[in-house]
Design a protein around this motif. Structure first.
Motif, PDB file in Angstrom:
ATOM      1  N   VAL A 184       1.951  11.300   1.885  1.00  0.00           N
ATOM      2  CA  VAL A 184       2.397  10.127   1.132  1.00  0.00           C
ATOM      3  C   VAL A 184       1.492   9.890  -0.077  1.00  0.00           C
ATOM      4  CG1 VAL A 184       2.804   7.644   1.253  1.00  0.00           C
ATOM      5  CG2 VAL A 184       3.346   9.079   3.231  1.00  0.00           C
ATOM      6  N   SER A 185       0.212  10.101   0.071  1.00  0.00           N
ATOM      7  CA  SER A 185      -0.767   9.790  -0.986  1.00  0.00           C
ATOM      8  C   SER A 185      -0.453   8.414  -1.598  1.00  0.00           C
ATOM      9  CB  SER A 185      -0.776  10.867  -2.071  1.00  0.00           C
ATOM     10  OG  SER A 185      -1.194  12.094  -1.558  1.00  0.00           O
ATOM     11  N   PRO A 186      -0.623   7.342  -0.801  1.00  0.00           N
ATOM     12  CA  PRO A 186      -0.200   6.017  -1.277  1.00  0.00           C
ATOM     13  C   PRO A 186      -0.844   5.609  -2.598  1.00  0.00           C
ATOM     14  CG  PRO A 186      -0.745   5.923   1.057  1.00  0.00           C
ATOM     15  CD  PRO A 186      -1.176   7.276   0.570  1.00  0.00           C
ATOM     16  N   VAL A 187      -2.093   6.003  -2.809  1.00  0.00           N
ATOM     17  CA  VAL A 187      -2.685   5.751  -4.135  1.00  0.00           C
ATOM     18  C   VAL A 187      -2.369   6.975  -4.978  1.00  0.00           C
ATOM     19  CG1 VAL A 187      -4.832   5.436  -5.416  1.00  0.00           C
ATOM     20  CG2 VAL A 187      -4.488   4.262  -3.240  1.00  0.00           C
ATOM     21  N   HIS A 245       8.954   6.431  -8.329  1.00  0.00           N
ATOM     22  CA  HIS A 245       7.579   6.914  -8.416  1.00  0.00           C
ATOM     23  C   HIS A 245       7.012   7.274  -7.061  1.00  0.00           C
ATOM     24  CE1 HIS A 245       6.148   2.801  -7.422  1.00  0.00           C
ATOM     25  NE2 HIS A 245       5.128   3.453  -6.934  1.00  0.00           N
ATOM     26  N   VAL A 246       7.668   6.851  -5.982  1.00  0.00           N
ATOM     27  CA  VAL A 246       7.116   7.216  -4.684  1.00  0.00           C
ATOM     28  C   VAL A 246       7.716   8.498  -4.122  1.00  0.00           C
ATOM     29  CG1 VAL A 246       6.365   4.918  -4.028  1.00  0.00           C
ATOM     30  CG2 VAL A 246       8.646   5.664  -3.420  1.00  0.00           C
ATOM     31  N   THR A 261      -1.188  -0.262  -0.199  1.00  0.00           N
ATOM     32  CA  THR A 261      -1.457   1.073   0.348  1.00  0.00           C
ATOM     33  C   THR A 261      -0.917   1.274   1.758  1.00  0.00           C
ATOM     34  OG1 THR A 261      -3.542   0.139   1.036  1.00  0.00           O
ATOM     35  CG2 THR A 261      -3.559   1.446  -0.985  1.00  0.00           C
ATOM     36  N   THR A 262      -1.270   0.334   2.647  1.00  0.00           N
ATOM     37  CA  THR A 262      -0.892   0.546   4.044  1.00  0.00           C
ATOM     38  C   THR A 262       0.614   0.357   4.233  1.00  0.00           C
ATOM     39  OG1 THR A 262      -1.713  -1.683   4.370  1.00  0.00           O
ATOM     40  CG2 THR A 262      -3.074   0.082   5.197  1.00  0.00           C
ATOM     41  N   ARG A 263       1.208  -0.583   3.497  1.00  0.00           N
ATOM     42  CA  ARG A 263       2.652  -0.751   3.706  1.00  0.00           C
ATOM     43  C   ARG A 263       3.400   0.467   3.155  1.00  0.00           C
ATOM     44  NH1 ARG A 263       3.631  -5.392  -0.698  1.00  0.00           N
ATOM     45  NH2 ARG A 263       3.912  -4.001  -2.434  1.00  0.00           N
ATOM     46  N   THR A 264       2.874   1.066   2.077  1.00  0.00           N
ATOM     47  CA  THR A 264       3.521   2.275   1.555  1.00  0.00           C
ATOM     48  C   THR A 264       3.383   3.406   2.576  1.00  0.00           C
ATOM     49  OG1 THR A 264       3.044   1.629  -0.705  1.00  0.00           O
ATOM     50  CG2 THR A 264       3.477   3.953  -0.347  1.00  0.00           C
ATOM     51  N   ALA A 265       2.172   3.556   3.124  1.00  0.00           N
ATOM     52  CA  ALA A 265       1.958   4.628   4.106  1.00  0.00           C
ATOM     53  C   ALA A 265       2.869   4.426   5.313  1.00  0.00           C
ATOM     54  CB  ALA A 265       0.500   4.647   4.544  1.00  0.00           C
ATOM     55  N   GLN A 322      -2.104  12.816  -5.364  1.00  0.00           N
ATOM     56  CA  GLN A 322      -1.019  13.534  -4.691  1.00  0.00           C
ATOM     57  C   GLN A 322      -0.948  14.982  -5.119  1.00  0.00           C
ATOM     58  OE1 GLN A 322       2.956  12.345  -5.755  1.00  0.00           O
ATOM     59  NE2 GLN A 322       2.175  10.614  -6.873  1.00  0.00           N
ATOM     60  N   ALA A 323      -1.393  15.297  -6.350  1.00  0.00           N
ATOM     61  CA  ALA A 323      -1.424  16.702  -6.773  1.00  0.00           C
ATOM     62  C   ALA A 323      -2.497  17.438  -5.971  1.00  0.00           C
ATOM     63  CB  ALA A 323      -1.708  16.786  -8.269  1.00  0.00           C
TER      64      ALA A 323
END
Ligand code: HEM
Length: 238
Positions: A129-132, A230-231, A88-92, A161-162
């Motif tokens: 970003v909505s990492p999850v 997907h991201v 999560t945090t690395r994606t954010a 994310q929606a």
């Protein structure tokens, strides 16, 4: 080992992390879970013998009204914690660099008063970003939402994310605006018993990383296209 195994568990069939052969992939996921479980149950045994001032000691020796975590419960909690805290945090953080590269005006605004603006900026990063991406839930009672009837026991999917692009909640929902206020995003889930346990830590990690990156390497920019389809955060009408 923890990083490798959490990547396998969260791979979502990404061939960078997991086999494309379904049987092999299932074995890889089970092995990853088992290695993490062995790691924490081994540590818990050591801590039960020699208590230390750390999280595993607290979990291994916790006793609430005579009830303690079983080794299996401890293992699943540990797996949840390391999996939830890693991807999560690395994606954010990676997406925040992409966002600040794509929006130089927002970057300038942030740097003009970092300490005052980083709080709302982190919330906007998590919204955009909505990492999850989603969570699967089972309904505990009947409910009606937006004219749709749901029944107890129904299996549902929450698309964070929606929800975070809902124009009826967020004006100009597709705009990255670090001054957005209010910002009632659900990137960490919504209020309730399952609200992200690591939200404060996550906010702190993103803040610390951006503070250091943007002051030590002020010209840092994302230089490549995002590679994982997907991201690409687009609104979902599903
Ligand atoms: C930007 C980073 C993060 C995001 C976007 C995020 C998002 C989420 C979301 C959407 C949920 C589900 C909430 C719900 O069901 O309503 C969740 C749960 C959880 N998160 Fe996070 N998370 C992040 C970072 C972290 C970190 C750093 C940790 C721990 C080190 C963590 C630990 C957890 C745990 C343990 C749960 C399960 C809580 C429960 O079901 O009781 N998360 N997170």
């Amino acid at each position: 080992m923890v990083l490798k195994n959490t990547n396998i568990i969260l791979s979502g069939a990404d061939p960078e992390f997991i086999s494309e052969d379904m049987n092999e992939a299932i074995t890889q996921i089970l092995t990853a879970g088992q290695e993490l479980a062995e790691l924490v149950t081994g540590l818990a045994e050591q801590r039960q013998a020699n208590q230390a001032d750390d999280l595993v000691s607290a979990l291994a020796t916790a006793n609430i009204d005579g009830e303690q975590l079983t080794p299996a419960e401890l293992a699943s909690f540990f797996i949840l914690l390391v999996v939830a805290g890693n991807e999560t945090t690395r994606t954010a953080i990676s997406h925040s660099l992409a966002l600040l590269t794509e929006h130089p005006d927002q970057r300038e605004l942030l740097l003009a008063d970092f300490e005052a603006r980083i709080g709302p900026a982190v919330e906007e990063i998590v919204r955009c970003v909505s990492p999850v991406i989603w969570m699967r839930r089972t309904l505990t009672s009947d409910a009606v939402m937006n004219g749709h009837a749901y029944r107890e026991g129904d299996k549902t999917v929450l698309f964070y994310q929606a929800a975070n692009r809902d124009e009826s909640v967020f004006p100009d929902a597709m705009t990255f605006d670090i001054t957005r206020s209010p910002n009632p995003h659900v990137g960490f889930g919504s209020a309730g018993p399952h609200f992200c346990l690591g939200a404060h830590l996550a906010r702190r990690e993103i803040t610390a990383m951006l503070r250091e990156l943007l002051t030590r390497v002020p010209n840092i920019r994302a230089s490549a296209e995002q590679v994982t389809p997907h991201v690409r955060r687009k609104p979902s009408r599903a």
